[in-house]
Structure formats: C-alpha cells, structure tokens
Design a protein around this motif. Structure first.
Motif, mmCIF file in Angstrom:
data_model
loop_
_atom_site.group_PDB
_atom_site.id
_atom_site.type_symbol
_atom_site.label_atom_id
_atom_site.label_comp_id
_atom_site.label_asym_id
_atom_site.label_seq_id
_atom_site.Cartn_x
_atom_site.Cartn_y
_atom_site.Cartn_z
ATOM 1 N N ALA A 23 0.825 -1.216 0.000
ATOM 2 C CA ALA A 23 0.000 0.000 0.000
ATOM 3 C C ALA A 23 0.858 1.266 0.000
ATOM 4 O O ALA A 23 0.549 2.234 -0.705
ATOM 5 N N TRP A 24 1.953 1.260 0.771
ATOM 6 C CA TRP A 24 2.869 2.418 0.763
ATOM 7 C C TRP A 24 3.591 2.518 -0.564
ATOM 8 O O TRP A 24 3.823 3.612 -1.075
ATOM 9 N N LYS A 25 3.944 1.362 -1.134
ATOM 10 C CA LYS A 25 4.679 1.360 -2.397
ATOM 11 C C LYS A 25 3.826 1.984 -3.498
ATOM 12 O O LYS A 25 4.319 2.786 -4.287
ATOM 13 N N ARG A 77 -5.129 7.971 1.291
ATOM 14 C CA ARG A 77 -4.990 7.196 0.055
ATOM 15 C C ARG A 77 -4.275 5.874 0.349
ATOM 16 O O ARG A 77 -4.670 4.815 -0.123
ATOM 17 N N LYS A 78 -3.210 5.960 1.158
ATOM 18 C CA LYS A 78 -2.516 4.716 1.546
ATOM 19 C C LYS A 78 -3.468 3.791 2.287
ATOM 20 O O LYS A 78 -3.498 2.577 2.041
ATOM 21 N N ASN A 79 -4.238 4.348 3.208
ATOM 22 C CA ASN A 79 -5.139 3.498 3.989
ATOM 23 C C ASN A 79 -6.204 2.857 3.096
ATOM 24 O O ASN A 79 -6.584 1.706 3.321
ATOM 25 N N ASN A 80 -6.644 3.584 2.079
ATOM 26 C CA ASN A 80 -7.610 2.992 1.145
ATOM 27 C C ASN A 80 -6.965 1.854 0.346
ATOM 28 O O ASN A 80 -7.584 0.819 0.142
ATOM 29 N N ASN A 81 -5.702 2.058 -0.071
ATOM 30 C CA ASN A 81 -4.970 0.973 -0.740
ATOM 31 C C ASN A 81 -4.928 -0.247 0.181
ATOM 32 O O ASN A 81 -5.173 -1.377 -0.235
ATOM 33 N N TYR A 82 -4.591 0.025 1.450
ATOM 34 C CA TYR A 82 -4.431 -1.060 2.426
ATOM 35 C C TYR A 82 -5.753 -1.796 2.656
ATOM 36 O O TYR A 82 -5.800 -3.027 2.659
ATOM 37 N N ARG A 84 -8.214 -2.091 0.710
ATOM 38 C CA ARG A 84 -8.525 -2.906 -0.465
ATOM 39 C C ARG A 84 -7.734 -4.231 -0.403
ATOM 40 O O ARG A 84 -8.264 -5.294 -0.672
ATOM 41 N N LEU A 85 -6.460 -4.138 0.006
ATOM 42 C CA LEU A 85 -5.606 -5.331 0.040
ATOM 43 C C LEU A 85 -6.000 -6.330 1.133
ATOM 44 O O LEU A 85 -5.772 -7.530 0.991
ATOM 45 N N ILE A 86 -6.578 -5.838 2.233
ATOM 46 C CA ILE A 86 -6.901 -6.772 3.332
ATOM 47 C C ILE A 86 -8.355 -7.258 3.297
ATOM 48 O O ILE A 86 -8.773 -8.026 4.155
ATOM 49 N N ARG A 87 -9.078 -6.810 2.268
ATOM 50 C CA ARG A 87 -10.502 -7.147 2.201
ATOM 51 C C ARG A 87 -10.778 -8.645 2.293
ATOM 52 O O ARG A 87 -11.721 -9.079 2.915
ATOM 53 N N THR A 88 -9.899 -9.449 1.668
ATOM 54 C CA THR A 88 -10.152 -10.898 1.604
ATOM 55 C C THR A 88 -9.410 -11.697 2.676
ATOM 56 O O THR A 88 -9.423 -12.928 2.658
ATOM 57 N N VAL A 89 -8.748 -10.997 3.614
ATOM 58 C CA VAL A 89 -8.010 -11.718 4.666
ATOM 59 C C VAL A 89 -8.987 -12.538 5.509
ATOM 60 O O VAL A 89 -10.036 -12.046 5.914
ATOM 61 N N GLY A 113 -2.870 -9.611 25.565
ATOM 62 C CA GLY A 113 -3.184 -8.232 25.192
ATOM 63 C C GLY A 113 -2.707 -7.974 23.770
ATOM 64 O O GLY A 113 -1.816 -8.661 23.263
ATOM 65 N N LEU A 114 -3.316 -6.981 23.115
ATOM 66 C CA LEU A 114 -2.874 -6.584 21.786
ATOM 67 C C LEU A 114 -2.327 -5.160 21.854
ATOM 68 O O LEU A 114 -2.968 -4.265 22.400
ATOM 69 N N ALA A 115 -1.125 -4.972 21.293
ATOM 70 C CA ALA A 115 -0.509 -3.643 21.254
ATOM 71 C C ALA A 115 -0.124 -3.339 19.809
ATOM 72 O O ALA A 115 1.040 -3.408 19.429
ATOM 73 N N SER A 116 -1.124 -3.025 18.988
ATOM 74 C CA SER A 116 -0.877 -2.728 17.585
ATOM 75 C C SER A 116 -1.054 -1.238 17.343
ATOM 76 O O SER A 116 -1.949 -0.621 17.910
ATOM 77 N N ALA A 117 -0.214 -0.691 16.476
ATOM 78 C CA ALA A 117 -0.332 0.720 16.113
ATOM 79 C C ALA A 117 -1.457 0.937 15.105
ATOM 80 O O ALA A 117 -1.824 2.068 14.796
ATOM 81 N N SER A 118 -2.000 -0.158 14.598
ATOM 82 C CA SER A 118 -2.946 -0.038 13.486
ATOM 83 C C SER A 118 -4.373 0.244 13.901
ATOM 84 O O SER A 118 -4.932 -0.415 14.774
ATOM 85 N N ARG A 119 -4.969 1.190 13.213
ATOM 86 C CA ARG A 119 -6.386 1.498 13.438
ATOM 87 C C ARG A 119 -7.280 0.500 12.696
ATOM 88 O O ARG A 119 -8.487 0.559 12.792
ATOM 89 N N ASN A 120 -6.641 -0.409 11.949
ATOM 90 C CA ASN A 120 -7.395 -1.462 11.270
ATOM 91 C C ASN A 120 -7.351 -2.777 12.063
ATOM 92 O O ASN A 120 -7.818 -3.809 11.573
#
Ligand code: BG6
Ligand code: MG
Length: 221
Positions: A23-25, A77-82, A84-89, A113-120
């Motif tokens: 997604a960043w690429k 825009r990056k988050n939208n790319n991301y 899209r990529l994780i939709r089928t996980v 516990g979960l310590a993720s930086a991700s809002r997803n």
C-alpha cells in the motif's frame, strides 16, 4: 512467573506487513519516490502519519513544503490501498503456530493483550476470527507516543492489571522491540536476528514460538 503476553498484530499474528508495504509502495510510486523492502523495514510498527513523514523526508526538501491537508489526503490514500488489500483476509492468513500459542496461553491461564499501532486492528482480528483469544486491545489513538515509545505496551499491561516486569511482548519490528524493552518487558522478536538484536529472545518465524521455551529463557536469565 509470566503473567501476560502482549502481541503486536501486523507481521506477528498475520502477515499483513506485506500489505502495508504494498500500500505504501503504490502511494510512493505515485509521488515518484523510490520505495523498497529495505526502506520499508523502518516503517514497521510506525503509525500512519509518521510513516508518511519518513517517506516524504526522502524528497530533496524533506517534504517540508506540503500542507497538513495534503499529507492527510496521502495518508488516507494509503489506507484505502491497504483496506482494499486486506478485504479478503481470513483465518487462513493467521501465521503458523499462532493459534497453538494462543491455545497454550489460554490453557496456562495467561491473558493476552494486543498492542498494535494499526487502526485497522479490530477489523483484522474479526476477519481472522481470533477475537475470543484477546483479552485486551490497547487503542493506538489513546496513546501519546507511538512505537518505539513504550506507551501502547504499557497501556495493554495496565488494562490487564499486570506489572510490565511479568509481561512478554512479541514483535516483528525493530521499533516494536524497542517499545517492549522501554516498557520493561521481556521482548520476543520474530524475524531477522540482526534487525531484532535488542530482543531478549529471537525466533526466525512464528512457527518456532513456544510458551515453554520462552518460560525457560525468561526464568533462566
Ligand atoms: C503497524 C504497522 O502495525 O500499524 C505499520 O506495522 C502501520 O506498518 C501501523 O503503519 C499503522 O497502521 P494503520 O492500519 O492504522 O495505518
Ligand atoms: Mg508488526
């Protein structure tokens, strides 16, 4: 002695690190900025805006000429790319050995516990169907400083009511291992031993994570 395990998500529970990279690429290429796996290593564990800043800092003016609105638009825009990529996980993308470890922890009465930086993160835990194993999710929006600061790991420990000294943190990123160590926890690194050299215990892949091995190392320190 171990009273809690605190996991990172991306690159530890599931291989979404590759989707963040992709997604960043896509965005970097649109902006004409070179982006490769080596540079991506610096972004692992780093929150969305800070990652964008690192990418823009490669421009000749260090990216200082852009407005906050412009940067927000690129981050979206990056988050939208991301997204899209994780939709089928789904559960098939849980990394090897993780469910077994979750199961062993549950059996041993050790909370997770979960310590993720991700809002997803919430979306992914649902898609992976592992929500029932996770006792506490630290909200990345509630902490002042992202990894490598210890905040999110400390937040998870606090929510679990466990002293950080009795927590094991599991990370695939250099910044994440640093966060665990700064929190005063035992750091388990998953991946390249050179990149994760500050970890207390390193395995090359998730399938090699074993509760009894980690207990052994932690008490034998
Ligand atoms: C971390 C990833 O888990 O979450 C980073 O390792 C990512 O690559 C960060 O930038 C923030 O994720 P998100 O989904 O909120 O953009
Ligand atoms: Mg990670």
């Amino acid at each position: 002695e171990i009273q809690a395990f605190i996991f990172d998500l991306d690159g530890v529970i599931t291989d979404t690190a590759k989707y963040h990279y992709e997604a960043w690429k896509q965005l970097a290429e649109e902006l004409g900025i070179h982006f490769d796996l080596e540079f991506n290593e610096q972004l692992k564990g780093i929150d969305r805006m800070a990652s964008l800043e690192k990418i823009l800092s490669q421009l000749s003016d260090g990216g200082s000429s852009f407005t906050l609105e412009q940067k927000q638009e690129w981050a979206d825009r990056k988050n939208n790319n991301y997204k899209r990529l994780i939709r089928t996980v789904d559960e098939s993308e849980i990394l090897p050995g993780i469910l077994e470890l979750f199961h062993d922890l549950k059996q041993a009465g050790i909370p997770i516990g979960l310590a993720s930086a991700s809002r997803n993160a919430g979306t992914l835990l649902r898609q992976l169907k592992v929500e029932s194993y996770i006792n506490v999710i630290a909200d990345p929006e509630s902490v002042a400083h992202g990894k490598p600061a210890p905040d999110i790991f400390l937040k998870a420990a606090e929510a679990l009511g466990v002293d950080p000294r009795y927590c094991v943190g599991v990370e695939d990123a250099e910044a994440g291992v640093q966060a665990i160590k700064s929190a005063g926890m035992f750091a388990v690194g998953v991946g390249d031993a050179e990149i994760l050299s500050k970890a207390d215990y390193i395995v090359s892949e998730t399938s090699k994570l074993s509760l009894s091995e980690i207990q052994h190392y932690m008490t034998g320190r």
